[in-house]
Write an enzyme that holds these catalytic residues in place. Structure first.
Site, mmCIF file in Angstrom:
data_model
loop_
_atom_site.group_PDB
_atom_site.id
_atom_site.type_symbol
_atom_site.label_atom_id
_atom_site.label_comp_id
_atom_site.label_asym_id
_atom_site.label_seq_id
_atom_site.Cartn_x
_atom_site.Cartn_y
_atom_site.Cartn_z
ATOM 1 N N GLU A 155 32.443 -0.634 15.284
ATOM 2 C CA GLU A 155 31.007 -0.919 15.421
ATOM 3 C C GLU A 155 30.297 -1.086 14.086
ATOM 4 O OE1 GLU A 155 32.512 1.408 17.293
ATOM 5 O OE2 GLU A 155 32.225 0.764 19.362
ATOM 6 N N HIS B 114 28.951 9.629 26.016
ATOM 7 C CA HIS B 114 28.745 8.277 26.522
ATOM 8 C C HIS B 114 27.418 8.117 27.261
ATOM 9 C CE1 HIS B 114 32.891 7.894 25.434
ATOM 10 N NE2 HIS B 114 33.043 6.706 25.971
#
Lengths: 325, 368
Positions: free
Chosen positions: A60, A129
């Protein structure tokens, strides 16, 4: 007007913008060959080819930074984060670089980048998450954040975000991906910073964003049916820029406010909204402002408890009745 | 303090300093006399600009951090002197030399240091955040290694647009242990980006030597092999060598769209920043050794004197002019106005600065 899902609306926004502007590139983990971890980008690789729809490694900080760099030269990357929770490993790029470069260059540079993906709890996947970073990110001048709640807004806001010349972070919700709604066939955008009154009422204003809007609309229905209360629901749609006037106009009409969000309460978006109301409409209030947020703990795994950790219809109804008491 | 064993080291650095072995390299031999003098002039300008900054800093007129480039001039000068229309650069916070090399003026650079509205970033960036996008210079970045992914994005954009260009992303030797740099390496190699990562190895990541910061030290460029990238090591005290070896990497970028890691051995004469008293991690003797025997500006002057491109008189004139230019810039930086309070909230959003019926944003975006 077609009835399509929130997921299809996002996809339609990207397809139309890919067609409109050849500088638009879709990039992210599993967006191309895999057709998207949540199938939002399904079919785009087939339609537009590998130059426009690009699979990235799990990296990322690398690929988000790459997108920001490319945007400085005029490419318009639409980067998918599989979860906004994963943005935390790219925080330096997302905040320091995308958010600050225009300022630090005295306006010489701008970063027309979109980062999108789901930012929600409620899916039984545990704390790592389930982050909802809209307040964290919107607290940085230089960054824009939007949180669509319906297919219409998802498409219109994403299209506006892609055309916008600043970094816009679009926070979606996996639980909404299958929700259906009417979406016009013709081209349209929802400008950033324009809230939407999703339900008109006279007794109480509920301000919400993201899936909390859907929860609030259900609660408003119960409040009307079972308690005879007329509730107005203001959907912020955009966190920064923020449509302060629509919030204030509603509160000036109903004189009572309940703020609902799926964020944790501390320094949540609604902390800012509460400040706004008390500073500019204090004399209009007939009762203290109340908030409904997620219960203040890292997201619990246990599904039965997670459903209670998030604001649910019952909790919103209960809290609304307190504001109305 | 023990120095790390340098396992990958440019050959020329193993020999005593002397005439450049790369003077006859085509990329140098093809330079005109005027081009050589211009290159020397730019190096001298960087040297005198930075030395003038020290005085202004000591007068308390420069806030924040000031990372000087003195000793490292040949790196920016050698690499940037090769670049063309579609070649872009980006660097870390030791960014003054790169700015002057791409053609930024001393006035705007100096005024940025004193926080004036006439600075290159209107006093909003400071020493670590120079930008000149009109000259393909994309900063000036404060977080170690954070610019590496941005650089790959510039290279990606160049390739996407079908242009024959590249991006050079500079970093210090301390940056090679940052995750973002490795992610950038991977992407550049995976996607065949026209990218050159330039490690300006001055031996110290702030006050920490390579031996204390880096596993398997002395092999920084060689890490490129883990990503299947080409790499080279360069004596950064010899601007001709910098040019000769960078030209190969540039050709690889332009013609094959392949990335390279270049490790350029260099040395800084002052502390990490002016806030570093420079007393704890290296000997004064070491600095003296570099200054006297390997100085890149003096070495190039000697080279050009031997080539009879330069005369002692001309060199004196060039240095005097650079000093006078720096002096004038210092006055300009001192006398220029500050930004105003109203300026604080400008240049945050493009859409806000250009708000109109066609812009995509409404509502409140700057909060009280």
């Amino acid at each position: 007007m077609a009835v399509i899902s929130y997921r299809e609306a996002l996809r339609a926004a990207m397809r139309e913008e890919l067609k409109r502007d050849d500088k638009v590139v879709i990039m992210g983990e599993e967006v191309a060959q895999f057709n998207g971890a949540y199938k939002v980008t399904e079919g785009l690789l087939k339609e537009f080819g590998p130059k426009r729809v690009v699979d990235t490694p799990i990296s990322e900080a690398g690929f988000i930074g790459l997108g920001i760099g490319a945007s400085m030269l005029g490419i318009r990357p639409v980067m998918e984060l599989m979860f906004w929770s994963f943005s935390y490993v790219a925080f330096d790029q997302i905040v320091n670089n995308a958010g600050n470069i225009r300022y630090m260059s005295g306006g010489l540079i701008n970063c027309p980048i979109v980062i999108r993906g789901p930012a929600n709890g409620g899916t039984n996947v545990g704390a790592t998450h389930s982050h909802t970073p809209e307040a964290i990110l919107a607290s940085h001048p230089g960054i824009k954040v939007v949180c669509p709640a319906t297919p219409y807004d998802a498409k219109g806001l994403l299209k506006a975000a892609i055309r916008d010349n600043d970094p816009v972070y679009v926070m979606e919700n996996t639980i909404l991906y299958n929700d259906k709604g009417e979406v016009p066939d013709e081209d349209y955008i929802v400008p950033l910073g324009v809230a939407d009154v999703k339900r008109v009422g006279t007794d109480l204003t509920i301000v919400a964003h993201g899936r909390a809007v859907i929860t609030s609309l259900k609660a408003a229905e119960i409040l009307e049916q079972e308690h005879g209360v007329s509730v107005e629901v203001v959907d912020l749609r955009s966190i920064r820029p923020l449509d302060e006037e629509t919030i204030l106009a509603s509160v000036r009409k109903t004189h009572r406010a309940l703020l609902v969000e799926e964020n944790k309460p501390f320094c949540g978006v609604d902390a800012q909204v509460a400040y706004l109301i008390q500073s500019r409409a204090f004399d209009e209030l007939d009762a203290p402002i109340h908030r409904v947020s997620s219960i203040d703990a890292p997201q619990i795994y246990c599904k039965r408890m997670e459903d209670q950790q998030l604001p649910d219809v019952n909790r919103v109804v209960r809290e609304a009745l307190k504001v109305l008491a | 303090m023990a120095k790390p064993a340098v396992l990958t080291h440019p050959e020329s650095l193993k020999r005593p300093a002397g005439p450049s072995e790369y003077a006859k390299d085509p990329v140098n031999a093809s330079m005109s006399k005027a081009e050589k003098i211009a290159l020397y002039t730019k190096m001298a300008r960087i040297r005198h600009f930075e030395q003038r900054c020290i005085r202004i800093y000591q007068q308390g007129k420069i806030g924040g951090f000031l990372h000087l480039y003195v000793g490292q001039e040949a790196v920016a000068a050698g690499t940037i002197s090769l670049l063309g229309k579609h070649d872009h650069i980006i660097t870390g916070y030791r960014d003054h030399g790169h700015g002057l090399m791409v053609g930024m003026g001393m006035n705007e650079c100096m005024a940025e240091l004193t926080g004036r509205v006439t600075g290159c970033s209107q006093g909003k960036g400071g020493s670590m955040h120079y930008f000149a996008p009109d000259k393909n210079y994309w900063g000036g970045h404060g977080i170690v290694g954070g610019q590496a992914p941005l650089g790959t994005g510039l290279a990606y954009a160049v390739k996407y647009m079908g242009l024959k260009g590249s991006c050079l992303a500079y970093m210090g030797d301390g940056a090679v242990n940052q995750g973002a740099v490795h992610e950038a390496y991977n992407l550049a190699a995976l996607w065949d980006l026209p990218m050159i990562f330039v490690i300006e190895n001055n031996g110290y990541s702030m006050g920490t030597s390579q031996e204390r910061s880096t596993a398997h030290p002395g092999c920084l460029a060689k890490r490129a092999e883990g990503y299947g990238m080409a790499w080279d090591v360069i004596n950064g005290h010899d601007v001709y060598e910098v040019r000769a070896k960078t030209a190969i990497a540039l050709k690889r970028a332009h013609e094959e769209s392949k990335p390279t890691v270049l490790e350029i051995f260099t040395y800084r004469y002052f502390g990490h920043s002016m806030a570093d008293p420079d007393k704890t991690y290296r000997d004064k003797e070491e600095i003296k050794e570099y200054r006297e025997k390997k100085d890149p500006v003096l070495a190039f002057e000697q080279e050009l004197l031997r080539e009879k491109v330069l005369t002692a008189e001309l060199s004196q004139q060039i240095n005097d002019a650079a000093m006078a230019e720096a002096d004038k810039a210092a006055v300009f930086a001192d006398e220029s106005p500050d930004p105003t309070v109203a300026d604080i909230t400008k240049h945050i959003y493009w859409e806000e600065d250009n708000r109109g019926p066609d812009t995509t944003s409404r509502g409140t975006i700057i909060f009280e």
